[in-house]
Design an enzyme around this catalytic site. Structure first.
Site, PDB file in Angstrom:
ATOM      1  N   LYS A  13       1.728  -1.737  -8.516  1.00 17.31           N
ATOM      2  CA  LYS A  13       1.442  -0.298  -8.577  1.00 17.31           C
ATOM      3  C   LYS A  13       2.631   0.525  -8.063  1.00 17.31           C
ATOM      4  O   LYS A  13       3.013   1.515  -8.669  1.00 17.31           O
ATOM      5  CB  LYS A  13       0.188   0.040  -7.747  1.00 17.31           C
ATOM      6  CG  LYS A  13      -1.079  -0.664  -8.206  1.00 17.31           C
ATOM      7  CD  LYS A  13      -2.309  -0.164  -7.463  1.00 17.31           C
ATOM      8  CE  LYS A  13      -2.319  -0.453  -5.983  1.00 17.31           C
ATOM      9  NZ  LYS A  13      -2.398  -1.890  -5.634  1.00 17.31           N
ATOM     10  N   ARG A  88      -9.600   3.780  -2.929  1.00 18.68           N
ATOM     11  CA  ARG A  88      -9.924   2.358  -2.821  1.00 18.68           C
ATOM     12  C   ARG A  88     -11.415   2.135  -2.593  1.00 18.68           C
ATOM     13  O   ARG A  88     -11.843   0.988  -2.502  1.00 18.68           O
ATOM     14  CB  ARG A  88      -9.165   1.764  -1.642  1.00 18.68           C
ATOM     15  CG  ARG A  88      -7.875   1.006  -2.024  1.00 18.68           C
ATOM     16  CD  ARG A  88      -7.214   0.590  -0.730  1.00 18.68           C
ATOM     17  NE  ARG A  88      -6.347  -0.520  -0.802  1.00 18.68           N
ATOM     18  CZ  ARG A  88      -5.013  -0.426  -0.773  1.00 18.68           C
ATOM     19  NH1 ARG A  88      -4.428   0.748  -0.772  1.00 18.68           N
ATOM     20  NH2 ARG A  88      -4.282  -1.507  -0.748  1.00 18.68           N
ATOM     21  N   ARG A 127       6.985 -11.859  -1.780  1.00 16.08           N
ATOM     22  CA  ARG A 127       7.194 -10.560  -1.128  1.00 16.08           C
ATOM     23  C   ARG A 127       7.230 -10.704   0.398  1.00 16.08           C
ATOM     24  O   ARG A 127       7.954 -10.001   1.085  1.00 16.08           O
ATOM     25  CB  ARG A 127       6.089  -9.577  -1.560  1.00 16.08           C
ATOM     26  CG  ARG A 127       6.394  -8.145  -1.175  1.00 16.08           C
ATOM     27  CD  ARG A 127       5.509  -7.144  -1.871  1.00 16.08           C
ATOM     28  NE  ARG A 127       4.215  -7.015  -1.227  1.00 16.08           N
ATOM     29  CZ  ARG A 127       3.289  -6.150  -1.620  1.00 16.08           C
ATOM     30  NH1 ARG A 127       3.503  -5.375  -2.663  1.00 16.08           N
ATOM     31  NH2 ARG A 127       2.137  -6.074  -0.992  1.00 16.08           N
ATOM     32  N   ARG A 133       6.508  -7.927   5.197  1.00 18.94           N
ATOM     33  CA  ARG A 133       5.364  -7.090   5.576  1.00 18.94           C
ATOM     34  C   ARG A 133       4.321  -7.944   6.282  1.00 18.94           C
ATOM     35  O   ARG A 133       3.897  -8.969   5.739  1.00 18.94           O
ATOM     36  CB  ARG A 133       4.746  -6.483   4.308  1.00 18.94           C
ATOM     37  CG  ARG A 133       5.036  -5.013   4.140  1.00 18.94           C
ATOM     38  CD  ARG A 133       4.485  -4.510   2.846  1.00 18.94           C
ATOM     39  NE  ARG A 133       3.031  -4.466   2.830  1.00 18.94           N
ATOM     40  CZ  ARG A 133       2.323  -3.872   1.880  1.00 18.94           C
ATOM     41  NH1 ARG A 133       2.950  -3.285   0.889  1.00 18.94           N
ATOM     42  NH2 ARG A 133       1.014  -3.869   1.906  1.00 18.94           N
ATOM     43  N   ARG A 144      -7.368  -8.923   2.037  1.00 15.52           N
ATOM     44  CA  ARG A 144      -7.084  -7.733   1.214  1.00 15.52           C
ATOM     45  C   ARG A 144      -7.619  -7.911  -0.210  1.00 15.52           C
ATOM     46  O   ARG A 144      -8.193  -6.986  -0.785  1.00 15.52           O
ATOM     47  CB  ARG A 144      -5.571  -7.463   1.173  1.00 15.52           C
ATOM     48  CG  ARG A 144      -5.058  -6.929   2.497  1.00 15.52           C
ATOM     49  CD  ARG A 144      -3.560  -7.045   2.604  1.00 15.52           C
ATOM     50  NE  ARG A 144      -2.858  -6.182   1.685  1.00 15.52           N
ATOM     51  CZ  ARG A 144      -1.591  -6.371   1.303  1.00 15.52           C
ATOM     52  NH1 ARG A 144      -0.914  -7.409   1.755  1.00 15.52           N
ATOM     53  NH2 ARG A 144      -1.026  -5.534   0.483  1.00 15.52           N
TER      54      ARG A 144
HETATM   55  P1  AMP Z   1      -1.005  -0.937   0.368  1.00 11.51           P
HETATM   56  O1  AMP Z   1       0.438  -0.738   0.705  1.00 11.51           O
HETATM   57  O2  AMP Z   1      -1.516   0.058  -0.611  1.00 11.51           O
HETATM   58  O3  AMP Z   1      -1.312  -2.350  -0.023  1.00 11.51           O
HETATM   59  O4  AMP Z   1      -1.830  -0.659   1.715  1.00 11.51           O
HETATM   60  C1  AMP Z   1      -1.582  -1.394   2.888  1.00 11.51           C
HETATM   61  C2  AMP Z   1      -2.790  -1.267   3.817  1.00 11.51           C
HETATM   62  O5  AMP Z   1      -2.988   0.097   4.176  1.00 11.51           O
HETATM   63  C3  AMP Z   1      -4.122  -1.714   3.231  1.00 11.51           C
HETATM   64  O6  AMP Z   1      -4.344  -3.112   3.314  1.00 11.51           O
HETATM   65  C4  AMP Z   1      -5.109  -0.931   4.094  1.00 11.51           C
HETATM   66  O7  AMP Z   1      -5.223  -1.495   5.388  1.00 11.51           O
HETATM   67  C5  AMP Z   1      -4.372   0.403   4.253  1.00 11.51           C
HETATM   68  N1  AMP Z   1      -4.705   1.336   3.143  1.00 11.51           N
HETATM   69  C6  AMP Z   1      -3.840   1.830   2.210  1.00 11.51           C
HETATM   70  N2  AMP Z   1      -4.476   2.649   1.364  1.00 11.51           N
HETATM   71  C7  AMP Z   1      -5.773   2.677   1.740  1.00 11.51           C
HETATM   72  C8  AMP Z   1      -6.929   3.326   1.248  1.00 11.51           C
HETATM   73  N3  AMP Z   1      -6.893   4.126   0.173  1.00 11.51           N
HETATM   74  N4  AMP Z   1      -8.102   3.122   1.907  1.00 11.51           N
HETATM   75  C9  AMP Z   1      -8.176   2.351   2.998  1.00 11.51           C
HETATM   76  N5  AMP Z   1      -7.121   1.682   3.515  1.00 11.51           N
HETATM   77  C10 AMP Z   1      -5.919   1.842   2.893  1.00 11.51           C
END
Ligand code: AMP
Length: 202
Positions: A13, A88, A127, A133, A144
Site C-alpha cells: 500500500k 482498519r 522487510r 521495523r 497483525r
Molecule cells: P502500518 O504501517 O499501516 O502497518 O501500521 C503499523 C501499526 O500502526 C499497526 O500494526 C497498528 O498498530 C498501528 N495502526 C496504523 N494504522 C492504524 C489504524 N488505522 N487503526 C489502528 N491501528 C493502526
C-alpha cells in the site's frame, strides 16, 4: 478524488500510495507513518501506542480518527487524499465517511491489493532485515495479519455494498500493480464524467 488503498500489512500500500502522490498530486495519509513519527518524537501519544504497535495490535479508533481529522483540517485545499492503512475497522470507515461528508466530500473509490498470506510472510521477512521495523518480526506480523482478517476484512463488504470496491492483483511487480490501479481509477473517473454529461449535458 479520495481513494482508500486497502490490503493486509505488507501488501504494498505504501509503495503504491507514493506512486499515486507523484502521478496525481494527491496527499498520502498513512496512519502507520503518523504513529511511527509520534513514537520517534517521544510524545505522550508515541509512548502510549508503542507497546500496542510492537505487539501487532491495533491502536484505538479514537486515536487514529483524531490523527486523520487533524490532517483533513490541515490540508483543506488538497485535490484529494490517499488513505493508506486507514480505515482498519468499520468504526473508522464510518467516522471517515462522516468527516468527509462534513467537508462536502466522500470516499470515491477503494482499491484492494489482493495478496496471498504466504507471500506476505516471505515479504515481511525481507522487510524486517532491510528496514528493521520492530513490528515486522514474525510473531507480531502473525498478530497483525490475524487482526487484518478479523477487524479489517469486514470493510470489504461495507465498501462493496456502496459500489466502491475494486480489486487488483497485488502479486505482480510494482509497476504492473501501479498500472492496474491507474486503470481502475481512470475508469471510475470516466464513469463519473459520463454520468455528469448525461445529467447536465456538455
Ligand atoms: P502500518 O504501517 O499501516 O502497518 O501500521 C503499523 C501499526 O500502526 C499497526 O500494526 C497498528 O498498530 C498501528 N495502526 C496504523 N494504522 C492504524 C489504524 N488505522 N487503526 C489502528 N491501528 C493502526
Amino acid at each position: 478524488m479520495n481513494i482508500v488503498l486497502f490490503g493486509p500489512p505488507a501488501a504494498g500500500k505504501g509503495t503504491q500510495a507514493k506512486i499515486l502522490v507523484k502521478q496525481r498530486g494527491l496527499i498520502q495519509l498513512a496512519t502507520g507513518d503518523m504513529l511511527r513519527a509520534a513514537r520517534k518524537s517521544g510524545s505522550d501519544l508515541g509512548k502510549k501506542v508503542a507497546g500496542i504497535m510492537d505487539r501487532g495490535d491495533l491502536v484505538s479508533d479514537e486515536i487514529v480518527i483524531a490523527l486523520i481529522e487533524e490532517q483533513l483540517d490541515a490540508n483543506e485545499d488538497a485535490p484529494g487524499f490517499i488513505f493508506d492503512g486507514f480505515p482498519r475497522t468499520v468504526e473508522q470507515a464510518k467516522a471517515l465517511d462522516a468527516s468527509l461528508k462534513q467537508r462536502g466530500q466522500a470516499v470515491n473509490g477503494v482499491v484492494r491489493l489482493c495478496v496471498d498470506d504466504k507471500v506476505l510472510l516471505g515479504r515481511i521477512e525481507k522487510r524486517f532485515i532491510d528496514e528493521g521495523r520492530d513490528d515486522d518480526n514474525p510473531e507480531s506480523f502473525k498478530i497483525r495479519l490475524g487482526n487484518y482478517h478479523k477487524q479489517t476484512a469486514p470493510l470489504l463488504p461495507f465498501y462493496a455494498a456502496q459500489g466502491k470496491l475494486s480489486e487488483v492483483d497485488g502479486l505482480a511487480d510494482i509497476q504492473t500493480v501501479a498500472a492496474s490501479i491507474a486503470r481502475v481509477l481512470d475508469m471510475q473517473k470516466n464513469v463519473k464524467m459520463s454520468w455528469w454529461k448525461r445529467v447536465f449535458g456538455g
